[in-house]
Design a protein around this motif. Sequence first.
Motif, PDB file in Angstrom:
ATOM      1  N   PHE A  37       0.848  -1.310   0.018  1.00 46.20           N
ATOM      2  CA  PHE A  37       0.123  -0.074  -0.293  1.00 46.20           C
ATOM      3  C   PHE A  37       0.952   1.350   0.045  1.00 46.20           C
ATOM      4  O   PHE A  37       0.408   2.314  -0.337  1.00 46.20           O
ATOM      5  CB  PHE A  37      -0.826   0.025   1.184  1.00 46.20           C
ATOM      6  CG  PHE A  37      -1.931  -1.051   1.090  1.00 46.20           C
ATOM      7  CD1 PHE A  37      -2.728  -1.284   0.179  1.00 46.20           C
ATOM      8  CD2 PHE A  37      -1.967  -2.325   2.291  1.00 46.20           C
ATOM      9  CE1 PHE A  37      -3.749  -2.423   0.342  1.00 46.20           C
ATOM     10  CE2 PHE A  37      -2.629  -3.246   2.088  1.00 46.20           C
ATOM     11  CZ  PHE A  37      -3.700  -3.453   1.152  1.00 46.20           C
ATOM     12  N   GLY A  38       2.025   1.065   0.233  1.00 50.23           N
ATOM     13  CA  GLY A  38       2.946   2.271   0.071  1.00 50.23           C
ATOM     14  C   GLY A  38       2.481   3.486   0.879  1.00 50.23           C
ATOM     15  O   GLY A  38       1.981   3.432   2.121  1.00 50.23           O
ATOM     16  N   ARG A  39       2.645   4.620   0.565  1.00 52.10           N
ATOM     17  CA  ARG A  39       2.447   5.930   0.951  1.00 52.10           C
ATOM     18  C   ARG A  39       0.668   6.348   0.834  1.00 52.10           C
ATOM     19  O   ARG A  39       0.518   7.502   0.804  1.00 52.10           O
ATOM     20  CB  ARG A  39       3.474   7.187   0.961  1.00 52.10           C
ATOM     21  CG  ARG A  39       4.651   6.511   1.356  1.00 52.10           C
ATOM     22  CD  ARG A  39       5.566   7.697   1.257  1.00 52.10           C
ATOM     23  NE  ARG A  39       6.985   7.481   1.836  1.00 52.10           N
ATOM     24  CZ  ARG A  39       7.201   7.784   2.981  1.00 52.10           C
ATOM     25  NH1 ARG A  39       6.346   8.355   3.845  1.00 52.10           N
ATOM     26  NH2 ARG A  39       8.459   7.395   3.472  1.00 52.10           N
ATOM     27  N   ARG A  40       0.169   5.381   0.427  1.00 54.72           N
ATOM     28  CA  ARG A  40      -1.346   5.753   0.095  1.00 54.72           C
ATOM     29  C   ARG A  40      -2.162   6.399   1.273  1.00 54.72           C
ATOM     30  O   ARG A  40      -1.890   5.938   2.502  1.00 54.72           O
ATOM     31  CB  ARG A  40      -2.320   4.638  -0.489  1.00 54.72           C
ATOM     32  CG  ARG A  40      -2.717   4.621  -1.828  1.00 54.72           C
ATOM     33  CD  ARG A  40      -3.393   3.410  -2.364  1.00 54.72           C
ATOM     34  NE  ARG A  40      -3.705   2.372  -1.480  1.00 54.72           N
ATOM     35  CZ  ARG A  40      -4.462   1.347  -1.832  1.00 54.72           C
ATOM     36  NH1 ARG A  40      -4.894   1.363  -3.210  1.00 54.72           N
ATOM     37  NH2 ARG A  40      -4.607   0.212  -1.083  1.00 54.72           N
ATOM     38  N   ALA A  41      -3.227   7.300   0.871  1.00 59.21           N
ATOM     39  CA  ALA A  41      -3.838   7.901   2.136  1.00 59.21           C
ATOM     40  C   ALA A  41      -4.598   6.932   2.677  1.00 59.21           C
ATOM     41  O   ALA A  41      -5.251   5.985   2.037  1.00 59.21           O
ATOM     42  CB  ALA A  41      -4.558   9.096   1.520  1.00 59.21           C
ATOM     43  N   ILE A  42      -4.765   7.191   3.985  1.00 61.47           N
ATOM     44  CA  ILE A  42      -5.524   6.055   4.874  1.00 61.47           C
ATOM     45  C   ILE A  42      -7.101   6.796   4.916  1.00 61.47           C
ATOM     46  O   ILE A  42      -7.309   7.911   5.219  1.00 61.47           O
ATOM     47  CB  ILE A  42      -5.077   5.937   6.199  1.00 61.47           C
ATOM     48  CG1 ILE A  42      -3.819   5.458   6.158  1.00 61.47           C
ATOM     49  CG2 ILE A  42      -6.103   5.061   6.972  1.00 61.47           C
ATOM     50  CD1 ILE A  42      -3.051   5.162   7.476  1.00 61.47           C
ATOM     51  N   SER A  43      -8.065   5.909   4.637  1.00 58.64           N
ATOM     52  CA  SER A  43      -9.472   6.364   4.561  1.00 58.64           C
ATOM     53  C   SER A  43     -10.122   6.718   5.969  1.00 58.64           C
ATOM     54  O   SER A  43      -9.260   6.129   7.097  1.00 58.64           O
ATOM     55  CB  SER A  43     -10.554   5.113   3.992  1.00 58.64           C
ATOM     56  OG  SER A  43     -10.608   4.204   4.990  1.00 58.64           O
TER      57      SER A  43
END
Length: 63
Positions: free
Chosen positions: A31-37
């Motif tokens: 998921f890397g640095r994807r924004a957390i919902s």
Amino acid sequence: MIQLSTTQIFLMIFIPGLITQLLRALPFVMFGRRAISPTIRTLGATLPFAIMAVLVVYLLLTA
């Protein structure tokens, strides 16, 4: 009784440790640095307290 060599003992400790570390790193790699919902953030903030409350209630009901 089975006699194990030092190498076998080392591998029996090292390999499960390596697998554990790889499994722990897997979500960060995927998921890397994807924004957390916001839903996941809310669960992360409230779920630990909810689990502790359930455990306390269970303890009190079974004691």
